[in-house]
Design a protein around this motif. Structure first.
Motif, PDB file in Angstrom:
ATOM      1  N   GLY A  13     -31.570  30.190  87.749  1.00 39.06           N
ATOM      2  CA  GLY A  13     -31.106  28.894  88.233  1.00 39.06           C
ATOM      3  C   GLY A  13     -30.027  28.291  87.354  1.00 39.06           C
ATOM      4  N   ILE A  14     -30.167  28.429  86.021  1.00 36.79           N
ATOM      5  CA  ILE A  14     -29.148  27.919  85.094  1.00 36.79           C
ATOM      6  C   ILE A  14     -27.820  28.635  85.318  1.00 36.79           C
ATOM      7  CG2 ILE A  14     -28.451  28.092  82.666  1.00 36.79           C
ATOM      8  CD1 ILE A  14     -31.115  27.054  81.869  1.00 36.79           C
ATOM      9  N   PHE A  15     -27.890  29.920  85.559  1.00 31.60           N
ATOM     10  CA  PHE A  15     -26.675  30.707  85.808  1.00 31.60           C
ATOM     11  C   PHE A  15     -25.949  30.195  87.052  1.00 31.60           C
ATOM     12  CE2 PHE A  15     -24.828  34.570  87.904  1.00 31.60           C
ATOM     13  CZ  PHE A  15     -23.760  34.740  87.025  1.00 31.60           C
ATOM     14  N   LEU A  16     -26.681  29.976  88.127  1.00 33.33           N
ATOM     15  CA  LEU A  16     -26.072  29.522  89.381  1.00 33.33           C
ATOM     16  C   LEU A  16     -25.602  28.068  89.281  1.00 33.33           C
ATOM     17  CD1 LEU A  16     -28.587  31.122  91.926  1.00 33.33           C
ATOM     18  CD2 LEU A  16     -26.355  31.999  91.216  1.00 33.33           C
ATOM     19  N   THR A  73     -21.326  29.942  80.960  1.00 32.85           N
ATOM     20  CA  THR A  73     -22.308  30.281  81.996  1.00 32.85           C
ATOM     21  C   THR A  73     -22.482  31.792  82.139  1.00 32.85           C
ATOM     22  OG1 THR A  73     -21.798  28.248  83.210  1.00 32.85           O
ATOM     23  CG2 THR A  73     -22.898  30.005  84.435  1.00 32.85           C
ATOM     24  N   LEU A  74     -21.412  32.545  81.966  1.00 32.76           N
ATOM     25  CA  LEU A  74     -21.493  33.996  82.111  1.00 32.76           C
ATOM     26  C   LEU A  74     -22.430  34.632  81.091  1.00 32.76           C
ATOM     27  CD1 LEU A  74     -17.764  34.951  82.881  1.00 32.76           C
ATOM     28  CD2 LEU A  74     -19.727  34.960  84.452  1.00 32.76           C
ATOM     29  N   CYS A  75     -22.720  33.918  80.023  1.00 28.47           N
ATOM     30  CA  CYS A  75     -23.676  34.436  79.040  1.00 28.47           C
ATOM     31  C   CYS A  75     -25.090  34.524  79.621  1.00 28.47           C
ATOM     32  CB  CYS A  75     -23.671  33.553  77.801  1.00 28.47           C
ATOM     33  SG  CYS A  75     -22.103  33.542  76.904  1.00 28.47           S
ATOM     34  N   ARG A 122     -13.189  23.574  83.089  1.00 24.85           N
ATOM     35  CA  ARG A 122     -13.877  24.412  84.072  1.00 24.85           C
ATOM     36  C   ARG A 122     -13.930  25.857  83.604  1.00 24.85           C
ATOM     37  NH1 ARG A 122     -14.436  21.676  89.015  1.00 24.85           N
ATOM     38  NH2 ARG A 122     -13.258  19.715  89.152  1.00 24.85           N
ATOM     39  N   GLU A 123     -12.858  26.350  83.030  1.00 24.33           N
ATOM     40  CA  GLU A 123     -12.835  27.720  82.508  1.00 24.33           C
ATOM     41  C   GLU A 123     -13.784  27.862  81.320  1.00 24.33           C
ATOM     42  OE1 GLU A 123      -8.194  28.787  83.705  1.00 24.33           O
ATOM     43  OE2 GLU A 123      -8.675  27.907  81.749  1.00 24.33           O
ATOM     44  N   PHE A 125     -26.279  26.664  75.410  1.00 24.51           N
ATOM     45  CA  PHE A 125     -24.952  26.555  76.032  1.00 24.51           C
ATOM     46  C   PHE A 125     -24.963  25.555  77.180  1.00 24.51           C
ATOM     47  CE2 PHE A 125     -23.724  31.188  74.767  1.00 24.51           C
ATOM     48  CZ  PHE A 125     -23.567  30.768  73.453  1.00 24.51           C
ATOM     49  N   SER A 126     -26.035  25.600  77.978  1.00 26.04           N
ATOM     50  CA  SER A 126     -26.121  24.711  79.128  1.00 26.04           C
ATOM     51  C   SER A 126     -26.134  23.250  78.708  1.00 26.04           C
ATOM     52  CB  SER A 126     -27.390  25.029  79.936  1.00 26.04           C
ATOM     53  OG  SER A 126     -27.581  24.110  80.982  1.00 26.04           O
TER      54      SER A 126
END
Length: 567
Positions: free
Chosen positions: A163-166, A249-251, A242-243, A37-38
């Motif tokens: 870190g990926i989440f943030l 990211t929430l994953c 952005r949404e 996803f990233s």
């Protein structure tokens, strides 16, 4: 617990895929979705729509000292042409960059390209953003590999996931382009740390004969992550970029509890003399799998098996079992350092210099570095340009991802029957031939729909084959190195070279605008070169992972002797 214990034997006694190993593998494999996803989010957040100059509303650009009753404005992609009929009947032509900005065929907040106006003179900035992501991946591969070899796999994987989440949330709220590319660079570094360490730790949870299953599962999870981006993007096509970024990211939010549910690699713990921690994990694994811990960890049986295994691998050489026991206790040099742990076990520490001091490691490394560069350039070049192919961009990207399931199926069935080297050769040859045909059809087949479809089909076949190769070398590469070089030199350095290819891949679309045949032609030539070069590598199927340079050298000597005998 004996630090020389045969870890493969331990996993077999616990059950190759016991409940404990399955849970630990799932924790590792699910993080692949976060990595996918990233990286792949940019395919849709960086979508390039149709653009042209916005209408001129300010009459300043139109007024002159001449009579301006007859003024005509022609709007182009990156400029406007103003035609003026002056009093003497002469028509004056003036072309200027878009004075009123740009307008797009989608709302401005649907893509970062439209929001930051990354078009025309600034059009290359979109590619620069993706290039810096790949550059970050290269840095992350090198640093994470060194850190994970010295401090453990778990700390790197969990830290990178958090870190990926943030960083992903930071990208979603980036106020300008500069902040965006900085965060994308950081995300790239963390994404690669998560991916390469995850590949190694997954392989270290199972015995040799099951490693290929973990690699195929890794490809399956990666492919699913790539494919899932499409329905999420389609369902959120009316939302802002952005949404969409926040949704993906929430994953990764479960990373906040990952540290307490994931264990360290037992193989790494034993090779670094951390026997107490390894024993605690194995006791827990035995309890989960409902087997007797004493039977699993029986020192005499396991160690004897370790010696017998190596002896069988070296059968026909002059090494004795007593000499095998001494493998790994080498003299200190600039490239090898060692220390003894509390149990008196010698732990070898290698550095990057070890590559150049050993001809086997150097040869393997050079070939694999070029292979990784080729696979990365080809894979990402085809993936990132999938939405620019003729037809619906969501469908094209979905098909580009879905063909990777075919690679999963083929890789699994081939790995049960033939070796890693042969699979790598077959996949690269297939990709080269398919992309060559696609290029010829596209260049000389005309614009008929049947020719366009044929070119697309062979492009997808090439994408499928390079996916299978990319997955295979994730397993093949670390098997060519001893334990304490496996991560930082084996996977880490190879992945860094892959990032060089990744950094060039965003410009494949730009090159195609100048010469549509050029990108695929480059991919084809490189795949053919890899097909030839990989024939010089040893086969690793059915061979226990080498723990030291000494074991690696004896393995190469055995394979060389076998080749001469067969010749």
């Amino acid at each position: 617990m004996d630090p020389c214990a045969n870890v493969d034997r331990i996993w077999r006694r616990l059950g190759r895929f016991g409940r404990y190993q399955v849970v630990q593998l799932l924790i590792t494999l699910v993080t692949i979705w976060s990595a996918a996803f990233s990286l792949m989010s940019s395919v849709f957040t960086g979508h390039k729509p149709v653009v042209q100059c916005a209408p001129i509303e300010n009459s300043t650009y139109l007024n002159t000292s001449d009579v301006t009753r007859n003024v005509r404005v022609e709007y182009k992609e990156c400029g406007v042409v103003i035609y003026r009929n002056v009093t003497n009947g002469t028509t004056l032509r003036q072309e200027i960059p878009c004075p009123a900005g740009y307008q797009y065929d989608i709302p401005r907040d649907r893509s970062l390209v439209t929001e930051f106006d990354l078009v025309c003179d600034d059009g290359s900035l979109a590619e620069v953003s993706q290039m810096l992501t790949m550059a970050g991946m290269g840095l992350g591969a090198v640093l994470s590999s060194v850190i994970s070899d010295r401090y453990g796999r778990k700390v790197v994987q969990v830290g990178a996931h958090i870190g990926i989440f943030l960083a992903g949330l930071g990208v979603a709220f980036a106020p300008n382009y500069t902040v965006l590319i900085i965060l994308r660079f950081i995300s790239g570094a963390l994404q690669q740390a998560l991916a390469v360490v995850g590949a190694v730790i997954a392989m270290e949870w199972v015995p040799e004969e099951s490693r290929f299953i973990c690699e195929v599962l890794g490809l399956l999870f990666w492919t699913t992550g790539v494919v899932l981006v499409t329905p999420i993007a389609y369902l959120m096509r009316d939302n802002t970029w952005r949404e969409f970024q926040i949704a993906l990211t929430l994953c990764s939010s479960y990373s906040l509890i990952q540290y307490w549910i994931q264990d360290e690699s037992v193989r790494w713990l034993l090779m670094n003399g951390k026997t107490k921690e390894a024993e605690q994990i194995l006791r827990r694994a035995a309890k989960w799998n409902k087997v007797n811990f004493d039977d699993v960890i029986s020192t005499d049986a396991v160690h004897a098996n370790s010696l017998d295994t190596i002896s069988r691998e070296l059968e026909g050489t002059e090494m004795s079992k007593e000499h095998i026991q001494e493998v790994g206790h080498v003299e200190n040099s600039g490239s090898v350092k060692s220390h003894r742990d509390d149990n008196g076990f010698t732990v070898e520490r290698y550095s990057v210099i070890s590559i150049f001091r050993n001809k086997y490691i150097l040869k393997n490394s050079v070939i694999m570095w070029f292979t990784w560069l080729t696979d990365s350039l080809t894979y990402f070049g085809l993936t990132l340009t999938a939405t620019t192919l003729a037809g619906n961009r969501f469908l094209n990207y979905f098909l580009s991802g879905a063909v990777e399931y075919v690679a999963c199926f083929l890789e699994y069935n081939m790995m049960k029957r033939i070796g890693r080297r042969s699979i790598t050769i077959i996949f690269h040859a297939t990709s080269a031939i398919a992309l060559l045909i696609a290029t010829l059809v596209h260049s000389f087949g005309g614009v008929e729909s049947s020719m366009t479809t044929t070119s697309l089909v062979f492009t997808l076949i090439g994408k499928m084959a390079i996916t299978g190769s990319f997955s295979t070398i994730f397993l093949f590469t670390p098997e060519l190195y001893p334990t304490n070089l496996r991560q930082n030199v084996g996977i880490g350095m190879s992945s860094a070279f892959a990032r060089l290819g990744g950094m060039l891949s965003p410009f494949a679309g730009t090159l195609a605008k100048q010469a549509s045949w050029a990108p695929a032609a480059i991919f084809t030539c490189m795949c053919f070169l890899v097909t030839v070069a990989v024939t010089n590598l040893p086969e690793t199927r059915g061979v226990e992972l080498p723990s030291t340079i000494g074991e690696l050298e004896e393995w190469h000597k055995k394979q060389t002797t076998k080749k001469k005998t067969n010749a």
